[in-house]
Scaffold this active site. Structure first.
Site, PDB file in Angstrom:
ATOM      1  N   ASP A  46      38.058  41.735  45.954  1.00 55.43           N
ATOM      2  CA  ASP A  46      38.202  41.873  47.349  1.00 55.43           C
ATOM      3  C   ASP A  46      39.575  42.338  47.645  1.00 55.43           C
ATOM      4  O   ASP A  46      40.243  41.412  47.614  1.00 55.43           O
ATOM      5  CB  ASP A  46      37.785  40.942  48.423  1.00 55.43           C
ATOM      6  CG  ASP A  46      37.723  41.326  49.823  1.00 55.43           C
ATOM      7  OD1 ASP A  46      36.781  41.716  50.265  1.00 55.43           O
ATOM      8  OD2 ASP A  46      38.882  40.998  50.555  1.00 55.43           O
ATOM      9  N   TYR A  51      46.964  45.394  52.087  1.00 59.35           N
ATOM     10  CA  TYR A  51      47.356  44.362  51.289  1.00 59.35           C
ATOM     11  C   TYR A  51      48.444  44.966  50.093  1.00 59.35           C
ATOM     12  O   TYR A  51      49.328  44.115  49.815  1.00 59.35           O
ATOM     13  CB  TYR A  51      46.367  43.905  50.329  1.00 59.35           C
ATOM     14  CG  TYR A  51      45.222  43.157  50.925  1.00 59.35           C
ATOM     15  CD1 TYR A  51      45.346  42.703  52.506  1.00 59.35           C
ATOM     16  CD2 TYR A  51      44.173  42.674  50.472  1.00 59.35           C
ATOM     17  CE1 TYR A  51      44.349  42.051  52.846  1.00 59.35           C
ATOM     18  CE2 TYR A  51      43.033  41.943  51.032  1.00 59.35           C
ATOM     19  CZ  TYR A  51      43.301  41.650  52.342  1.00 59.35           C
ATOM     20  OH  TYR A  51      42.242  40.978  53.000  1.00 59.35           O
ATOM     21  N   LYS A  76      39.437  48.149  52.292  1.00 61.49           N
ATOM     22  CA  LYS A  76      39.261  48.231  53.841  1.00 61.49           C
ATOM     23  C   LYS A  76      39.837  49.126  54.205  1.00 61.49           C
ATOM     24  O   LYS A  76      41.093  49.402  54.000  1.00 61.49           O
ATOM     25  CB  LYS A  76      39.584  46.846  54.341  1.00 61.49           C
ATOM     26  CG  LYS A  76      38.909  45.693  53.763  1.00 61.49           C
ATOM     27  CD  LYS A  76      39.233  44.245  54.269  1.00 61.49           C
ATOM     28  CE  LYS A  76      38.799  43.179  53.500  1.00 61.49           C
ATOM     29  NZ  LYS A  76      39.460  42.856  52.136  1.00 61.49           N
ATOM     30  N   HIS A 109      38.660  47.215  58.736  1.00 63.39           N
ATOM     31  CA  HIS A 109      39.367  45.769  58.747  1.00 63.39           C
ATOM     32  C   HIS A 109      39.325  45.031  59.912  1.00 63.39           C
ATOM     33  O   HIS A 109      39.122  43.751  60.029  1.00 63.39           O
ATOM     34  CB  HIS A 109      40.560  46.107  58.281  1.00 63.39           C
ATOM     35  CG  HIS A 109      41.418  45.104  57.310  1.00 63.39           C
ATOM     36  ND1 HIS A 109      42.113  45.147  56.562  1.00 63.39           N
ATOM     37  CD2 HIS A 109      41.286  43.816  57.619  1.00 63.39           C
ATOM     38  CE1 HIS A 109      42.690  43.819  56.012  1.00 63.39           C
ATOM     39  NE2 HIS A 109      42.010  43.034  56.622  1.00 63.39           N
TER      40      HIS A 109
END
Length: 279
Positions: A46, A51, A76, A109
């Protein structure tokens, strides 16, 4: 080590119930960490555009030599990509970084309610799924009013809702809504992000001792027996192995109920941002 069970989604696809999350894994460490996770036995990864480590995930996938159909990859859509055709551009960028033609799950998200464009974003994800860029679609951090609105607008329920969930903060209104509609819950921050003494709580410590497991394993087992999908994060191989070693025991009904009782009233157990405040 026992094989990770899968959970059937409302679109007919299956997802491994335990995976590896790379939230806050530094970009320079991601390829190594994900490679080790894959070596240990994880098949569900994931990540997210925000990120900043999708390239590392992609490099680990490419280096692993594992068949694509043995892997389940989630990423996401970030908050500033909800409008117009931005979701299509965003997933194209994520796929390029991951080195994939399709992800297994694509999530909105955050709902970003102040922007009031999450319904449009969700409608765009339906189109991305229909175009074959993602097999399944879902949301993250969506509260019941957000969920009801996107379903009313599109007629499509998300396959999953990924929410902050741990013993002190169980979001039962969302989990009950989801259970009635066959929407699977994914727990992020499943161990409370170390922001309170979860492992020292008597029900957790007692369950761990009774089964010869660590407190972290006892809590992960609690999530699994609730039917939640969970992906703890670690960059240490021994912890990766420990987190995956949770399929050879079961908590008793009394142990489950005792951990349930750790819920803090009025949402006091939340350790991260409120979805209405992230925009």
């Amino acid at each position: 080590m026992p094989e990770t069970p899968t959970v059937k989604l409302n679109d007919g696809h299956h997802i491994p119930q335990l995976g590896y999350g790379v939230f806050k894994v530094p970009a320079e460490d991601t390829q190594r960490a994900v490679s080790e996770a894959l070596e240990v036995g994880y098949r569900h990864i994931d990540t997210a555009a925000i990120y900043g480590n999708e390239e590392g995930v992609g490099a680990a996938i490419a280096a692993s030599g594992l068949p694509r159909d043995e892997l389940f990859i989630t990423t996401k859509l970030w908050n500033d990509r909800h409008d117009g055709d931005e979701p299509r551009a965003a997933i194209a960028e994520s796929l390029q970084k991951l080195g994939l033609e399709q992800v297994d799950l694509y999530l909105v998200h955050w709902p970003t309610p102040a922007r009031d464009n999450y319904v449009h974003a969700w409608a765009q994800l339906v189109e991305l799924r229909d175009a074959g860029l993602t097999r399944s679609i879902g949301v993250s951090n969506h509260l019941v009013p957000h969920l009801e609105r996107i379903v009313a607008a599109t007629g499509v329920a998300p396959a999953v809702n990924q929410i902050e969930l741990h013993p002190a903060y169980q979001q039962r209104d969302i989990t009950e809504w989801a259970a009635e509609r066959d929407v699977r819950i994914e727990s992020w921050g499943p161990l409370g992000q170390g922001k309170y003494d979860l492992f020292g709580a008597e029900p957790v410590a007692a369950a761990a001792e009774a089964h010869g497991k660590t407190p972290a394993q006892a809590v992960l087992r609690w999530h699994l027996q609730k039917g939640f999908i969970v992906f703890p994060k670690s960059v240490r191989r021994e912890r990766l192995e420990e987190n995956l070693d949770v399929f050879d025991f079961e908590l008793t009904d009394d142990e489950m109920a005792a951990i349930d009782a750790l819920e803090q009233p009025g949402g006091a157990g939340r350790v991260s941002a409120h979805p209405d405040e992230v925009n």
